[in-house]
Scaffold this active site. Sequence first.
Site, PDB file in Angstrom:
ATOM      1  N   ILE A 235      73.130 -19.983  77.077  1.00 48.58           N
ATOM      2  CA  ILE A 235      73.436 -18.592  77.457  1.00 48.58           C
ATOM      3  C   ILE A 235      74.840 -18.568  78.031  1.00 48.58           C
ATOM      4  O   ILE A 235      75.119 -19.250  79.033  1.00 48.58           O
ATOM      5  CB  ILE A 235      72.468 -18.076  78.561  1.00 48.58           C
ATOM      6  CG1 ILE A 235      71.004 -18.309  78.199  1.00 48.58           C
ATOM      7  CG2 ILE A 235      72.739 -16.602  78.874  1.00 48.58           C
ATOM      8  CD1 ILE A 235      70.449 -17.375  77.177  1.00 48.58           C
ATOM      9  N   HIS A 236      75.741 -17.830  77.398  1.00 50.03           N
ATOM     10  CA  HIS A 236      77.097 -17.774  77.974  1.00 50.03           C
ATOM     11  C   HIS A 236      77.811 -16.444  77.753  1.00 50.03           C
ATOM     12  O   HIS A 236      78.805 -16.161  78.403  1.00 50.03           O
ATOM     13  CB  HIS A 236      77.954 -18.910  77.403  1.00 50.03           C
ATOM     14  CG  HIS A 236      78.454 -18.629  76.013  1.00 50.03           C
ATOM     15  ND1 HIS A 236      77.698 -18.884  74.895  1.00 50.03           N
ATOM     16  CD2 HIS A 236      79.621 -18.103  75.563  1.00 50.03           C
ATOM     17  CE1 HIS A 236      78.381 -18.535  73.823  1.00 50.03           C
ATOM     18  NE2 HIS A 236      79.543 -18.051  74.191  1.00 50.03           N
ATOM     19  N   ARG A 237      77.313 -15.606  76.841  1.00 52.91           N
ATOM     20  CA  ARG A 237      78.055 -14.380  76.512  1.00 52.91           C
ATOM     21  C   ARG A 237      78.027 -13.377  77.662  1.00 52.91           C
ATOM     22  O   ARG A 237      76.998 -13.154  78.284  1.00 52.91           O
ATOM     23  CB  ARG A 237      77.488 -13.729  75.253  1.00 52.91           C
ATOM     24  CG  ARG A 237      77.938 -14.424  73.996  1.00 52.91           C
ATOM     25  CD  ARG A 237      77.718 -13.554  72.767  1.00 52.91           C
ATOM     26  NE  ARG A 237      78.200 -14.252  71.606  1.00 52.91           N
ATOM     27  CZ  ARG A 237      79.436 -14.109  71.089  1.00 52.91           C
ATOM     28  NH1 ARG A 237      80.290 -13.287  71.639  1.00 52.91           N
ATOM     29  NH2 ARG A 237      79.790 -14.786  70.026  1.00 52.91           N
TER      30      ARG A 237
END
Length: 355
Positions: free
Chosen positions: A202-204
């Site tokens: 998860i990074h956006r």
Amino acid sequence: MIKILTILGARPQFIKAGSVSREIAKYKEIEEIIVHTGQHYDSNMSDIFFDEMKIPKPNYFLGIGGKSHGAMTGQMIEKIEEVALKEKPDWILVYGDTNSTLAGAIVASKLHIKLAHIEAGLRSFNMKMPEEVNRILTDRVSNILFCPTDTAIENLKNEGYANLDCKIVKSGDVMQDGAMFYKNLAVKPNVEIKNNFILCTIHRAENTDDETRLKSIFKALNEIAKEKQVILPLHPRTKKILENLKLNISNLTIIEPVGYLEMVWLIDNCDFVMTDSGGLQKEAFFFEKQCITLRDETEWVELVECGANTLVGADKDKILELYKNNIEFNKQNSKLDLYGGGKASENIIKELLEY
């Protein structure tokens, strides 16, 4: 001799460009000069990184990063222009959709240097994404548009590119070239891993900066992790956001971000992938792993169409429902030639030589 000036700014771009650089090295008549803008400072990109990944080290490091979009792009244009005037390349080669990509494209167009865009034609149709703006503007000034998929070509045709003075080429995807190359070099991370696990990233910003979405995603992940190990390499910034939200993430196996060779091992050995990353959606496919995408849209629509990828957004119930359906990769999909079968770099260099 043909001289190519390659503009890169982030670790994933170096990994993609490595495949093309290895192909370039086969030709005595091609000289490649690599410029690292420094857009993403990455402590993992030491000399060891380039040696391990078998990627040539940059000839220039511009050190431009950690600024606003405008300041960063403007300074990159100025510095790349200086390098281009000094090196006098025949081609400027750019990848994907970063600010470095756009800066390289603007320099090429202003100095009348031929421009090749690798990963051209991709569209999310979400103009709030800075990447979408970068890729559209870069495509518009490119001489050769190297498209990874039929969908990318269709996007360009729909935008009228058949009427423009440019060449559209279905090259295949250089990421598949890299995945095939690095599979044999993969390294197991130094972390306790069970036989059956899910790989998650998860990074956006659309997820990490939206409290409602982030809570929904992590409630689902924590629920799943009661039954199956969920390994989540997490950026310190995202980890801090989770701590501030006081979310229960006790069941998850949260680890430090890993190097690419360790990530390849995790993809190759996991049961399936859950991600909001664009690249990881494809890599899951390359390694015959089903993917649940925690976004509302994707550039890789062909993966959704063939059933290898399912979009669930940030909906907790959808995520849990999909998990409970025991999703499995359809082995028939591995026969689909969606991304060039590992010959994209070869196709790209042949086109540049023939142009």
